[in-house]
Motif scaffolding. Structure first.
Motif, PDB file in Angstrom:
ATOM      1  N   HIS A   1       0.814  -1.224   0.000  1.00 16.60           N
ATOM      2  CA  HIS A   1       0.000   0.000   0.000  1.00 16.60           C
ATOM      3  C   HIS A   1       0.846   1.273   0.000  1.00 16.60           C
ATOM      4  CE1 HIS A   1      -3.243  -2.752   0.651  1.00 16.60           C
ATOM      5  NE2 HIS A   1      -2.767  -3.123   1.832  1.00 16.60           N
ATOM      6  N   PHE A   2       1.907   1.226  -0.718  1.00 12.80           N
ATOM      7  CA  PHE A   2       2.785   2.409  -0.727  1.00 12.80           C
ATOM      8  C   PHE A   2       2.110   3.594  -1.419  1.00 12.80           C
ATOM      9  CE2 PHE A   2       6.276   4.886  -2.735  1.00 12.80           C
ATOM     10  CZ  PHE A   2       6.749   5.442  -1.564  1.00 12.80           C
ATOM     11  N   LYS A   3       1.266   3.279  -2.373  1.00  6.45           N
ATOM     12  CA  LYS A   3       0.550   4.346  -3.081  1.00  6.45           C
ATOM     13  C   LYS A   3      -0.261   5.175  -2.071  1.00  6.45           C
ATOM     14  CE  LYS A   3      -2.497   4.964  -7.103  1.00  6.45           C
ATOM     15  NZ  LYS A   3      -3.298   5.957  -6.415  1.00  6.45           N
TER      16      LYS A   3
ATOM     17  N   ASP B   1       8.508   0.984  -5.641  1.00  7.57           N
ATOM     18  CA  ASP B   1       8.549   0.505  -4.253  1.00  7.57           C
ATOM     19  C   ASP B   1       8.931  -0.973  -4.201  1.00  7.57           C
ATOM     20  OD1 ASP B   1       6.259  -0.580  -5.324  1.00  7.57           O
ATOM     21  OD2 ASP B   1       4.998  -0.213  -3.557  1.00  7.57           O
TER      22      ASP B   1
ATOM     23  N   LYS C   1       0.916 -11.315  -2.073  1.00 10.85           N
ATOM     24  CA  LYS C   1       0.031 -10.174  -2.355  1.00 10.85           C
ATOM     25  C   LYS C   1      -1.429 -10.650  -2.432  1.00 10.85           C
ATOM     26  CE  LYS C   1       2.819  -6.530  -2.982  1.00 10.85           C
ATOM     27  NZ  LYS C   1       2.798  -5.372  -2.103  1.00 10.85           N
TER      28      LYS C   1
ATOM     29  N   ASN D   1       1.915   7.658  -0.248  1.00 10.56           N
ATOM     30  CA  ASN D   1       2.107   8.832  -1.105  1.00 10.56           C
ATOM     31  C   ASN D   1       0.860   9.714  -1.107  1.00 10.56           C
ATOM     32  OD1 ASN D   1       4.649   8.961  -2.165  1.00 10.56           O
ATOM     33  ND2 ASN D   1       4.202   7.694  -3.945  1.00 10.56           N
TER      34      ASN D   1
ATOM     35  N   ARG E   1      17.263  -1.467  -5.562  1.00  9.41           N
ATOM     36  CA  ARG E   1      15.906  -0.935  -5.766  1.00  9.41           C
ATOM     37  C   ARG E   1      15.611  -1.153  -7.242  1.00  9.41           C
ATOM     38  NH1 ARG E   1      13.928   5.244  -5.995  1.00  9.41           N
ATOM     39  NH2 ARG E   1      11.681   4.870  -5.954  1.00  9.41           N
TER      40      ARG E   1
ATOM     41  N   ASP F   1       9.063   9.629  -0.434  1.00 12.05           N
ATOM     42  CA  ASP F   1      10.517   9.476  -0.659  1.00 12.05           C
ATOM     43  C   ASP F   1      11.222   9.119   0.651  1.00 12.05           C
ATOM     44  OD1 ASP F   1      10.236  10.014  -3.278  1.00 12.05           O
ATOM     45  OD2 ASP F   1      11.288  11.936  -3.283  1.00 12.05           O
TER      46      ASP F   1
HETATM   47  N1  LIG Z   1       7.398   8.992  -3.316  1.00 11.52           N
HETATM   48  C1  LIG Z   1       7.719   8.185  -4.323  1.00 11.52           C
HETATM   49  N2  LIG Z   1       6.784   7.397  -4.865  1.00 11.52           N
HETATM   50  C2  LIG Z   1       7.124   6.569  -5.853  1.00 11.52           C
HETATM   51  C3  LIG Z   1       8.406   6.530  -6.359  1.00 11.52           C
HETATM   52  N3  LIG Z   1       8.446   5.607  -7.353  1.00 11.52           N
HETATM   53  C4  LIG Z   1       7.217   5.091  -7.463  1.00 11.52           C
HETATM   54  N4  LIG Z   1       6.400   5.661  -6.548  1.00 11.52           N
HETATM   55  C5  LIG Z   1       4.987   5.395  -6.302  1.00 11.52           C
HETATM   56  O1  LIG Z   1       4.867   4.112  -5.721  1.00 11.52           O
HETATM   57  C6  LIG Z   1       3.533   3.697  -5.898  1.00 11.52           C
HETATM   58  C7  LIG Z   1       3.511   2.213  -6.172  1.00 11.52           C
HETATM   59  O2  LIG Z   1       2.180   1.879  -6.282  1.00 11.52           O
HETATM   60  P1  LIG Z   1       1.658   0.399  -6.432  1.00 11.52           P
HETATM   61  O3  LIG Z   1       2.542  -0.323  -7.443  1.00 11.52           O
HETATM   62  O4  LIG Z   1       0.224   0.426  -6.687  1.00 11.52           O
HETATM   63  O5  LIG Z   1       2.023  -0.234  -5.065  1.00 11.52           O
HETATM   64  P2  LIG Z   1       1.246  -0.297  -3.695  1.00 11.52           P
HETATM   65  O6  LIG Z   1       0.400   0.920  -3.437  1.00 11.52           O
HETATM   66  O7  LIG Z   1       2.319  -0.555  -2.711  1.00 11.52           O
HETATM   67  O8  LIG Z   1       0.325  -1.519  -3.889  1.00 11.52           O
HETATM   68  P3  LIG Z   1       0.616  -2.998  -3.480  1.00 11.52           P
HETATM   69  O9  LIG Z   1       1.986  -3.308  -3.867  1.00 11.52           O
HETATM   70  O10 LIG Z   1      -0.393  -3.810  -4.258  1.00 11.52           O
HETATM   71  O11 LIG Z   1       0.396  -3.100  -2.018  1.00 11.52           O
HETATM   72  C8  LIG Z   1       2.966   4.538  -7.058  1.00 11.52           C
HETATM   73  O12 LIG Z   1       1.987   5.421  -6.528  1.00 11.52           O
HETATM   74  C9  LIG Z   1       4.155   5.329  -7.558  1.00 11.52           C
HETATM   75  O13 LIG Z   1       3.805   6.624  -7.985  1.00 11.52           O
HETATM   76  C10 LIG Z   1       9.387   7.400  -5.790  1.00 11.52           C
HETATM   77  O14 LIG Z   1      10.566   7.413  -6.182  1.00 11.52           O
HETATM   78  N5  LIG Z   1       9.007   8.191  -4.785  1.00 11.52           N
END
Ligand SMILES: Nc1nc2c(ncn2[C@@H]2O[C@H](COP(=O)(O)OP(=O)(O)OP(=O)(O)O)[C@@H](O)[C@H]2O)c(=O)[nH]1
Length: 336
Positions: free
Chosen positions: A199-201, A240, A300, A204, A236, A213
């Motif tokens: 759920h990194f999205k 994420d 997942k 953000n 990396r 970041d």
């Molecule tokens: N802050 C930041 N965000 C990033 C970077 N690279 C990618 N992202 C964000 O990382 C998020 C990854 O989203 P998802 O692939 O849906 O991953 P998630 O929300 O962790 O979903 P799940 O993996 O299914 O749990 C996206 O919103 C990208 O915009 C970065 O360098 N910095």
């Protein structure tokens, strides 16, 4: 026929050689008026070649038929000095007498001239050596500088600027390399861990990109702290997504993955696959990666926040057991 051969490192050597050339020309019948401009030109050419300046320049006087010529240097420079009157070559006896006369001029070495010559030649040699050493030092420094720049460029090209972990490009190189090493050596197991933050999205979206970041940096630190940095490597490989090349068997890799999960406060899904010594590894690194990816996908799918080893599927479970748990570890080897 060679009439004379001399080294001309100092001024008096040059003068003596010119005088000998003058005498030889006179013996062949050249007038003073004819000799003067020729000797002047010879003097200029010899000086130009380094005579009288401490350089080890060698010069010769040669008689070929009626022609008297001076020659010098390694490149075979030559200058006509005189021509016998009426084009008549001197008889061999006359030529031999001339050679002896010229040799006579140098029979008694002036000790002072000898000392000067040695002094100047060794000074010149020392200066040359110093100059060469200085040039070598400069060259060495320039080389080392280039080497440092190259190392820095390579390092930058392989590093993720945000987290300081190695990047995807480095992973694409290091993964197959490590795989081949394990295949070849048959002693050291290789595990690959794929770690995807959960759920990194939402992180953000809720707290902003900058916070995201910082979170990524923090996550990388947690992962880096859990591995032996001199042996294992963190990469990396996506936004994420992280990967770790771990020189450990399935059991140790599972334990390490669980440690990482704990460091990340359970907010990640981790898939692991292992190439054990003795495994054929037929599908190459690609297949090992796919196996780890499938294990990650299973985590997942089944709710996140877990570690799965690809090999566990053989035992009917994808999850790695908790270290110290009652149940035996289900995945001691195998890449799925
Ligand atoms: N802050 C930041 N965000 C990033 C970077 N690279 C990618 N992202 C964000 O990382 C998020 C990854 O989203 P998802 O692939 O849906 O991953 P998630 O929300 O962790 O979903 P799940 O993996 O299914 O749990 C996206 O919103 C990208 O915009 C970065 O360098 N910095």
């Amino acid at each position: 026929m060679e009439l004379l051969e001399r080294w001309l490192p100092i001024e008096s050597d040059l003068q003596a050689f010119l005088a000998a050339a003058g005498e030889a020309a006179e013996q062949l019948g050249a007038s003073r008026l004819e000799r003067a401009p020729t000797l002047l030109r010879l003097s200029e050419r010899l000086r130009h070649a380094g005579a009288g300046r401490g350089q080890p320049l060698r010069a010769r006087l040669r008689l070929e038929g009626p022609e008297l010529a001076a020659e010098w240097g390694e490149a075979g420079h030559a200058l006509p000095v005189a021509r016998a009157a009426a084009g008549q070559a001197p008889s061999p006896e006359a030529a031999e007498r001339l050679r002896e006369r010229l040799a006579q001029r140098f029979a008694h070495q002036d000790p002072e001239a000898l000392r000067q010559r040695n002094e100047q030649m060794s000074a010149r040699l020392a200066a040359n050596r110093e100059q060469m050493e200085a040039e070598l030092r400069d060259l060495q420094e320039a080389l080392e500088q280039r080497q440092r720049e190259l190392t820095r460029t390579i390092l930058e090209a392989e590093t993720d600027p945000l987290t300081g972990a190695k990047n995807r490009r480095a992973f694409n190189q290091a993964g197959p390399q490590a795989f081949r090493r394990t295949q070849r050596q048959q002693t050291e197991p290789l595990s690959v861990l794929l770690i995807d933050l959960d759920h990194f999205k939402a992180v953000n979206d809720s707290y902003g990109h900058q916070y995201g970041d910082d979170y990524l940096r923090w996550a990388a630190e947690q992962m880096g702290a859990a591995i032996r940095s001199e042996v294992d490597t963190l990469f990396r490989i996506g936004g994420d997504e992280f990967a770790i090349l771990l020189f450990a068997d399935a059991q140790a890799a599972c334990a390490r993955a669980l440690e990482i999960l704990e460091g990340l406060e359970g907010q990640a899904s981790i898939g692991v696959a292992t190439l054990a010594p003795g495994d054929s590894g037929e599908g190459g690194f690609e297949q090992l990666l796919e196996a780890a990816d499938r294990a990650l996908y299973e985590v997942k799918e089944s709710g996140r926040g877990q570690v799965a080893h690809a090999g566990c599927r053989q035992r009917g479970t994808a999850a790695c057991p908790r270290p110290g748990g009652e149940a035996p570890l289900p995945c001691a080897s195998g890449a799925g």
